[in-house]
Write an enzyme that holds these catalytic residues in place. Structure first.
Site, short mmCIF file in Angstrom:
data_model
loop_
_atom_site.label_atom_id
_atom_site.label_comp_id
_atom_site.label_asym_id
_atom_site.label_seq_id
_atom_site.Cartn_x
_atom_site.Cartn_y
_atom_site.Cartn_z
N PRO A 79 -3.57 6.97 -12.45
CG PRO A 79 -4.99 8.72 -11.80
CD PRO A 79 -4.93 7.22 -11.97
N GLY A 85 -2.73 6.12 -4.99
CA GLY A 85 -1.98 5.00 -4.44
C GLY A 85 -0.98 4.36 -5.39
CB SER A 86 0.75 5.43 -8.51
OG SER A 86 1.22 6.68 -8.05
CB SER A 87 4.08 5.61 -4.23
OG SER A 87 3.28 5.99 -3.15
CB ALA A 88 0.63 2.49 -1.54
CB ALA A 89 -0.34 0.17 -6.43
CG ASP A 130 -1.76 5.69 0.85
OD1 ASP A 130 -2.79 5.99 1.48
OD2 ASP A 130 -1.10 6.52 0.18
O1 PMV Z 1 -0.73 11.02 -1.32
P1 PMV Z 1 -1.59 9.97 -0.80
O2 PMV Z 1 -2.88 9.82 -1.44
O3 PMV Z 1 -0.93 8.65 -0.66
O4 PMV Z 1 -2.05 10.45 0.66
C1 PMV Z 1 -1.46 10.10 1.81
C2 PMV Z 1 -2.42 10.31 2.93
C3 PMV Z 1 -1.92 11.23 4.03
O5 PMV Z 1 -2.85 11.07 5.10
C4 PMV Z 1 -1.93 12.68 3.57
C5 PMV Z 1 -0.51 10.86 4.50
C6 PMV Z 1 -0.40 9.54 5.23
O6 PMV Z 1 0.73 9.10 5.42
O7 PMV Z 1 -1.43 8.98 5.66
#
Ligand code: PMV
Length: 292
Positions: A79, A85-89, A130
């Site tokens: 989702p 983690g869609s943006s990090a993936a 992430d």
């Molecule tokens: O939005 P997410 O799931 O990628 O969460 C990021 C996690 C935080 O700790 C809120 C921010 C970070 O940069 O680590």
């Protein structure tokens, strides 16, 4: 020439937000993810079909790809914008894909540099947890420091995790800023989150479900105390626990996104979520990537 790459999503099991301030956090890569297909063709670089209505997406592509000549297709079983983690993936898949297109060596340092640059487009000044866990797979205990982050791969036993989607997205940069704006009030809660993770470490390693469930319960209420939960997320946590979960918490930046529930008996929790109109599904930890 066409290059295809895949990167898994992730869940933060404990310590989100606290990790921004140097406290430890634990994240795991999940068995869902995102495919990127890069095809060389004339014309401006861009998506071949709409993926997400997000103005940052095009800038993210151009962070690692040339301005012309690359057609990008993205397909995801995550989702989008829900803390999975869609943006990090996307960042990791694009980093690997762009290095492959250039014929460059795909080593951790190069992937990390590019993926972090893409993550900064989406999230401002992210902790880096992430894309680090997504690059490595498995589970990672992560701590941001003044120089390079410290992290260790964690061998987690199989945990019965159900993800329940609140149906709305939170904005990570906004949530991180809101916590920072109340830094002095929030500091004790952030410290407690870090301490809670360290005191739960043995239970996590041993798969001690009641203790992990209680820790998730406490972690959620600490996240609520710093203002990143929502009435819907609190309601999901209560519903999951009412249906038999050993504990539940929001996962990720909050303000929307998903709740994770620890469910030795997943069916009643999946049913309770469905009855309330929330999408829910089970996830497993993705295997560590070869060499990590
Ligand atoms: O939005 P997410 O799931 O990628 O969460 C990021 C996690 C935080 O700790 C809120 C921010 C970070 O940069 O680590």
């Amino acid at each position: 020439m066409t290059v295809e790459t895949f990167a898994p999503g992730k869940l933060i099991l404990m310590g989100e937000h606290a990790v921004v301030y140097g406290h430890p956090a634990l994240a795991m890569a999940v068995d869902r993810g995102l495919h990127v297909k890069l095809t060389l063709r004339p014309g401006p670089t861009g998506l071949d079909q709409p993926f997400a209505d997000d103005p940052r997406l095009h800038r993210a592509l151009l962070t690692v790809l040339p301005a012309t000549g690359v057609c990008v297709r993205i397909e995801s079983t995550l989702p989008i914008g829900r803390g999975m983690g869609s943006s990090a993936a996307l960042a990791v898949a694009l980093a690997r894909g762009s290095l492959t297109l250039e014929g460059s060596d795909i080593n951790d340092a190069a992937v990390n540099e590019r993926a972090f640059a893409v993550e900064r487009i989406f999230h401002g000044s992210p902790s880096g947890i992430d894309h680090t866990v997504i690059m490595r797979g498995g589970a990672v205990l992560y701590r941001r420091t003044a120089s390079d982050p410290e992290f260790e791969t964690f061998a987690l036993p199989e945990l019965p995790i159900v993800v329940i989607d609140s149906g709305s997205a939170g904005n990570t940069a906004d949530m991180v800023k809101a916590v920072a704006d109340q830094r002095s009030t929030n500091e004790p809660y952030l410290e407690q989150m870090g301490a809670l993770l360290l005191s739960t470490r043995a239970a996590l390693l041993g798969g001690d479900i009641p203790t992990i469930g209680q820790a998730w319960h406490e972690n959620h209420w600490l996240l609520r105390a710093i203002g990143v939960s929502t009435p819907v997320l609190d309601e999901i946590v209560r519903t999951a626990v009412g249906a038999g979960a050993a504990g539940a918490k929001l996962a990720g930046a909050g303000g929307g996104g998903v709740v994770i529930a620890l469910c030795p008996e997943p069916e009643p929790v999946l049913e309770a979520a469905a009855q309330r109109g929330w999408t829910a599904f089970q996830v497993r930890c993705a295997a560590p990537r070869e060499g990590h």
